[in-house]
Design a protein around this motif. Structure first.
Motif, PDB file in Angstrom:
ATOM      1  N   GLU A  45      -7.373 -43.275  -0.545  1.00 14.08           N
ATOM      2  CA  GLU A  45      -8.583 -43.729  -1.237  1.00 14.08           C
ATOM      3  C   GLU A  45      -9.777 -42.863  -0.844  1.00 14.08           C
ATOM      4  O   GLU A  45     -10.595 -42.486  -1.686  1.00 14.08           O
ATOM      5  CB  GLU A  45      -8.864 -45.190  -0.912  1.00 14.08           C
ATOM      6  CG  GLU A  45     -10.083 -45.729  -1.640  1.00 14.08           C
ATOM      7  CD  GLU A  45     -10.393 -47.165  -1.295  1.00 14.08           C
ATOM      8  OE1 GLU A  45     -10.837 -47.891  -2.203  1.00 14.08           O
ATOM      9  OE2 GLU A  45     -10.208 -47.564  -0.123  1.00 14.08           O
ATOM     10  N   VAL A  48      -9.687 -39.523  -2.668  1.00 10.91           N
ATOM     11  CA  VAL A  48     -10.085 -39.695  -4.070  1.00 10.91           C
ATOM     12  C   VAL A  48     -11.606 -39.825  -4.173  1.00 10.91           C
ATOM     13  O   VAL A  48     -12.232 -39.189  -5.027  1.00 10.91           O
ATOM     14  CB  VAL A  48      -9.374 -40.911  -4.705  1.00 10.91           C
ATOM     15  CG1 VAL A  48      -9.978 -41.260  -6.058  1.00 10.91           C
ATOM     16  CG2 VAL A  48      -7.875 -40.619  -4.844  1.00 10.91           C
ATOM     17  N   LYS A  49     -12.204 -40.620  -3.316  1.00 10.28           N
ATOM     18  CA  LYS A  49     -13.665 -40.800  -3.346  1.00 10.28           C
ATOM     19  C   LYS A  49     -14.393 -39.480  -3.074  1.00 10.28           C
ATOM     20  O   LYS A  49     -15.339 -39.135  -3.771  1.00 10.28           O
ATOM     21  CB  LYS A  49     -14.099 -41.853  -2.331  1.00 10.28           C
ATOM     22  CG  LYS A  49     -13.823 -43.268  -2.767  1.00 10.28           C
ATOM     23  CD  LYS A  49     -14.489 -44.261  -1.840  1.00 10.28           C
ATOM     24  CE  LYS A  49     -14.125 -45.696  -2.140  1.00 10.28           C
ATOM     25  NZ  LYS A  49     -14.258 -46.129  -3.489  1.00 10.28           N
ATOM     26  N   ARG A  51     -13.282 -36.440  -3.531  1.00  8.27           N
ATOM     27  CA  ARG A  51     -13.071 -35.533  -4.655  1.00  8.27           C
ATOM     28  C   ARG A  51     -13.834 -35.962  -5.898  1.00  8.27           C
ATOM     29  O   ARG A  51     -14.078 -35.149  -6.784  1.00  8.27           O
ATOM     30  CB  ARG A  51     -11.582 -35.395  -4.960  1.00  8.27           C
ATOM     31  CG  ARG A  51     -10.850 -34.616  -3.879  1.00  8.27           C
ATOM     32  CD  ARG A  51      -9.387 -34.473  -4.180  1.00  8.27           C
ATOM     33  NE  ARG A  51      -8.733 -33.677  -3.137  1.00  8.27           N
ATOM     34  CZ  ARG A  51      -7.458 -33.328  -3.157  1.00  8.27           C
ATOM     35  NH1 ARG A  51      -6.687 -33.689  -4.161  1.00  8.27           N
ATOM     36  NH2 ARG A  51      -6.956 -32.611  -2.178  1.00  8.27           N
ATOM     37  N   SER A  52     -14.223 -37.224  -5.983  1.00  5.99           N
ATOM     38  CA  SER A  52     -14.953 -37.696  -7.158  1.00  5.99           C
ATOM     39  C   SER A  52     -16.392 -37.184  -7.189  1.00  5.99           C
ATOM     40  O   SER A  52     -17.012 -37.149  -8.244  1.00  5.99           O
ATOM     41  CB  SER A  52     -14.946 -39.221  -7.229  1.00  5.99           C
ATOM     42  OG  SER A  52     -15.783 -39.778  -6.246  1.00  5.99           O
ATOM     43  N   TYR A  63     -11.014 -37.481 -10.875  1.00  9.07           N
ATOM     44  CA  TYR A  63     -11.296 -38.261  -9.668  1.00  9.07           C
ATOM     45  C   TYR A  63     -12.441 -39.246  -9.888  1.00  9.07           C
ATOM     46  O   TYR A  63     -12.440 -40.345  -9.340  1.00  9.07           O
ATOM     47  CB  TYR A  63     -11.558 -37.335  -8.485  1.00  9.07           C
ATOM     48  CG  TYR A  63     -10.288 -36.669  -8.037  1.00  9.07           C
ATOM     49  CD1 TYR A  63      -9.380 -37.349  -7.223  1.00  9.07           C
ATOM     50  CD2 TYR A  63      -9.951 -35.380  -8.454  1.00  9.07           C
ATOM     51  CE1 TYR A  63      -8.192 -36.758  -6.819  1.00  9.07           C
ATOM     52  CE2 TYR A  63      -8.764 -34.787  -8.056  1.00  9.07           C
ATOM     53  CZ  TYR A  63      -7.892 -35.480  -7.246  1.00  9.07           C
ATOM     54  OH  TYR A  63      -6.705 -34.905  -6.859  1.00  9.07           O
ATOM     55  N   GLN A  64     -13.421 -38.877 -10.720  1.00 12.21           N
ATOM     56  CA  GLN A  64     -14.513 -39.809 -11.018  1.00 12.21           C
ATOM     57  C   GLN A  64     -13.979 -41.012 -11.791  1.00 12.21           C
ATOM     58  O   GLN A  64     -14.369 -42.147 -11.537  1.00 12.21           O
ATOM     59  CB  GLN A  64     -15.609 -39.101 -11.830  1.00 12.21           C
ATOM     60  CG  GLN A  64     -16.414 -38.141 -10.999  1.00 12.21           C
ATOM     61  CD  GLN A  64     -17.378 -37.305 -11.819  1.00 12.21           C
ATOM     62  OE1 GLN A  64     -17.121 -36.979 -12.974  1.00 12.21           O
ATOM     63  NE2 GLN A  64     -18.500 -36.942 -11.205  1.00 12.21           N
ATOM     64  N   SER A  67     -11.797 -43.066  -9.080  1.00 11.77           N
ATOM     65  CA  SER A  67     -12.379 -43.496  -7.815  1.00 11.77           C
ATOM     66  C   SER A  67     -12.591 -45.005  -7.694  1.00 11.77           C
ATOM     67  O   SER A  67     -12.142 -45.630  -6.733  1.00 11.77           O
ATOM     68  CB  SER A  67     -13.697 -42.771  -7.565  1.00 11.77           C
ATOM     69  OG  SER A  67     -14.228 -43.133  -6.320  1.00 11.77           O
ATOM     70  N   PHE A  70      -9.094 -46.914  -7.848  1.00  6.72           N
ATOM     71  CA  PHE A  70      -7.931 -46.373  -7.146  1.00  6.72           C
ATOM     72  C   PHE A  70      -7.157 -47.440  -6.376  1.00  6.72           C
ATOM     73  O   PHE A  70      -5.945 -47.580  -6.537  1.00  6.72           O
ATOM     74  CB  PHE A  70      -8.326 -45.236  -6.197  1.00  6.72           C
ATOM     75  CG  PHE A  70      -7.154 -44.710  -5.420  1.00  6.72           C
ATOM     76  CD1 PHE A  70      -6.246 -43.846  -6.013  1.00  6.72           C
ATOM     77  CD2 PHE A  70      -6.928 -45.100  -4.111  1.00  6.72           C
ATOM     78  CE1 PHE A  70      -5.140 -43.377  -5.313  1.00  6.72           C
ATOM     79  CE2 PHE A  70      -5.838 -44.637  -3.395  1.00  6.72           C
ATOM     80  CZ  PHE A  70      -4.943 -43.770  -4.002  1.00  6.72           C
TER      81      PHE A  70
END
Length: 163
Positions: A45, A48-49, A51-52, A63-64, A67, A70
């Motif tokens: 998680e 992902v955050k 990369r967003s 990723y946005q 996010s 996820f």
């Protein structure tokens, strides 16, 4: 398609498959040893955050989009998949292999970036649990899947322009 311009060659459903592949990879790698632990979920998680808001321009929309949902998607998928690691991994592998024709629709550099991001993500999830300072943390079971063998490798050499 109503998604990002870079992905205009895809349908909304195909773009969603690119998004869903990320939690699938997390489950595949984290659950390869039969146990998906909180460290692995939390680390996935976090990646992902990050990369967003701080990632390559072309892939940031994936990723946005992912996010905020996820962890909910991850938990939903974990419940939907078989609890047996072998059966689960076989099913996820089959689902991920459906990305091959979708990636073939993208420009080569973009498909290559996406393929690389999945490989990097798989490695990060594998290192999330165990080991000393996340070194030597990849189990034998995770190692079997970390290269995402169900995906056709995509290489792009930036020195050679696409036609």
């Amino acid at each position: 398609m109503s998604g990002p311009v870079a992905f205009k060659s895809l349908t909304d459903a195909e773009f969603e498959e690119l998004i869903l592949a990320i939690p699938r990879v997390a489950i595949l790698i984290a659950g390869a040893d039969g146990n998906i632990d909180l460290k692995e979920k939390t680390w996935a998680e976090k990646i992902v955050k990050i990369r967003s808001f701080s990632y390559t321009h072309e892939l940031k929309p994936i990723y946005q989009n992912l996010s905020a949902r996820f962890m909910a998607l991850l938990e939903q998928k974990i419940k939907e998949y078989p609890s047996d690691a072998g059966k689960r991994n076989s099913l996820i592998s089959k689902e991920l292999s459906s990305l091959n024709p979708i990636l073939a629709k993208l420009k080569l550099y973009l498909a290559s970036q996406y393929y690389d991001t999945l490989l990097d993500f798989a490695e990060e999830v594998a290192k999330a649990s165990g080991g000393f300072l996340r070194m030597m943390a990849v189990s034998k079971e995770e190692n079997a899947w970390i290269g995402l063998p169900m995906l056709d490798p995509i290489f792009y050499d930036e020195f050679f322009e696409e036609e």
